[in-house]
Enzyme design. Sequence first.
Site, short mmCIF file in Angstrom:
data_model
loop_
_atom_site.label_atom_id
_atom_site.label_comp_id
_atom_site.label_asym_id
_atom_site.label_seq_id
_atom_site.Cartn_x
_atom_site.Cartn_y
_atom_site.Cartn_z
CG HIS A 28 -38.23 -14.93 -6.27
ND1 HIS A 28 -39.20 -15.61 -5.58
CD2 HIS A 28 -38.66 -13.63 -6.34
CE1 HIS A 28 -40.16 -14.78 -5.22
NE2 HIS A 28 -39.87 -13.58 -5.69
CG HIS A 31 -41.93 -15.88 -8.78
ND1 HIS A 31 -40.74 -15.19 -8.93
CD2 HIS A 31 -42.87 -14.95 -8.51
CE1 HIS A 31 -40.97 -13.90 -8.76
NE2 HIS A 31 -42.25 -13.73 -8.50
CB CYS A 137 -46.77 0.58 -3.11
SG CYS A 137 -45.36 -0.55 -3.30
CB CYS A 140 -48.21 -3.10 -4.09
SG CYS A 140 -47.34 -3.75 -2.66
CB CYS A 162 -44.81 -0.29 0.36
SG CYS A 162 -45.57 -1.91 0.06
CG HIS A 165 -42.57 -3.87 -2.51
ND1 HIS A 165 -43.95 -3.95 -2.63
CD2 HIS A 165 -42.07 -4.73 -3.43
CE1 HIS A 165 -44.25 -4.81 -3.59
NE2 HIS A 165 -43.14 -5.30 -4.08
CE LYS A 313 -43.08 -11.71 -0.37
NZ LYS A 313 -43.81 -10.60 -0.99
CE LYS A 316 -39.36 -9.81 -9.68
NZ LYS A 316 -40.36 -10.82 -9.51
#
Length: 538
Positions: A28, A31, A137, A140, A162, A165, A313, A316
């Site tokens: 995305h 990255h 998690c 993570c 988490c 996430h 943020k 994905k």
Amino acid sequence: MAATTDNSGASNAYYVTTPIYYVNDRPHLGHAYTTVAGDVLTRWHRQRGEKVWYLTGTDEHGQKIMRTAAANGVTPQEWCDKLVEEAWKPLWQHLGIANDDFIRTTEARHTARVQEFVQDLYDKGEIYQGGYEGPYCIGCEEYKSPGDLLDGQGEFAGQKLCPIHKTPVEMLKEENYFFKLSEYGPRLLEYYAANPGFIQPESARNEVLRFVEQGLEDLSISRSTFDWGIQIPWDPKHVIYVWIDALLNYATAVGYGADPAKFDSTFPADVHLVGKDILRFHAVIWPAMLMANGLPLPRKVAANGWLMVGGEKMSKSNLTGISPQQLTDHFGVDAYRYYFLRAIPFGTDGSFSWEDFSARYTSELANDFGNLASRVAAMVNKYFDGTLPAATASGPAEQALADGLAKAFAEADDRIGEQLDFAGGLAAIFEFVKQVNGYITEQEPWKVAKDDSADGQAKLATILYAAAESLRGIAVLLNPVMPRVSGLLWDSLGAEPVLGALADQKIGEAAAWGLLPAGVTVVKGEILFPRLEEKKDA
């Protein structure tokens, strides 16, 4: 930091890495942001004339990959192969990423060396067996401290989440092997104090300092509840914790345990570019692992902020999903590379919006830069039949341009090449672009052209030479950021036959004034930044 020299006098590479990215889905914008930043940094150092090594790759082990593959009805290896070949590598090629290597953690060159590294730590007494229970998690791939967890709301009411996430953690209990991380806190703090620029930005450094000062716990470095990973060499019932596996890519990719000459001339990294959410792995665990095995530590860990879309943020998991290709289809690859580094200061959180991208494209790229290049080429063709005239009437206005170009080179080189301040470096370059536009507005060559006297024609020639010579410098400065567009400008100026390839122009030399010789053929090439068509979905 320039490429260093070892004791034998051999030049060491300027070594830059991105994180190796999880392949549980397609890449995305976040990255791509980090990878483009690394590409610009390494291209800049190449144009300094330095030996450079730029590494990126994919992280393909761990429970998250295993579950994603199972959900898609394929093996983990099949899933990784598909995503790497169909999504990750094609995107980097599309964005013009000039990486020297692409490491995959499922490659034999990596897995065998990881086992050797971990075996060495075990043999040195740095690893022991024990049990652990705690919140974990999957996203993570990390045990979480209970104090870091969030209280679930709505569908997750009564569960602990988490903080990254926003999904429920799982309670795991297993017999694992542990790395004696707790023993390295004092040594890490000493290293941070002796190397204040090791962690950037300052806010990231302060976060790590607070974390280490509170005391470190030993790190679980194996898993026994699943098998998609690299086996512990002395106990095959366990696989190596995915983060230990992943961090070691920075060593295995440059020859650790296999190619001593390559390893010695490349390792350690000059810059690890990472997202701030994985900072502790790179600034705490990674240097401690290297200390334990007697290896040199990286020179800098630079954490970029989060890319925000609509206040969320970019990731994905929360599906705020705009793909990089959606933007490059509309704006072009070079504008894409420029926008994110110009609009979002590296190291801070930044918001993306289609409207802001459109505004910067039109104002900075199309109007300020593209229109300047088009106007100068058109006037050289109109008044001098496309042959660049000599400057025979230079005065204070032209000297101001020469000084402005030298200033732009010096400031951009420091900000981009040393400070990783891409936004500041681009601001310095575009300040010079504005100076050149102002010079043309003030000199009014279209009015001077009406003066048929020798003095008038000499003045016109000088104005257009100064403008073209300024564009030569701008092409060199922007080449690491916008290589295609800068190449078009270089061709338009007729520079390559007399000065050589654009990529071979050295930052330290190209700041000099008067390098573009009179007599070159200037052509009006394709428009560098065409007018944006209206997007139906904009």
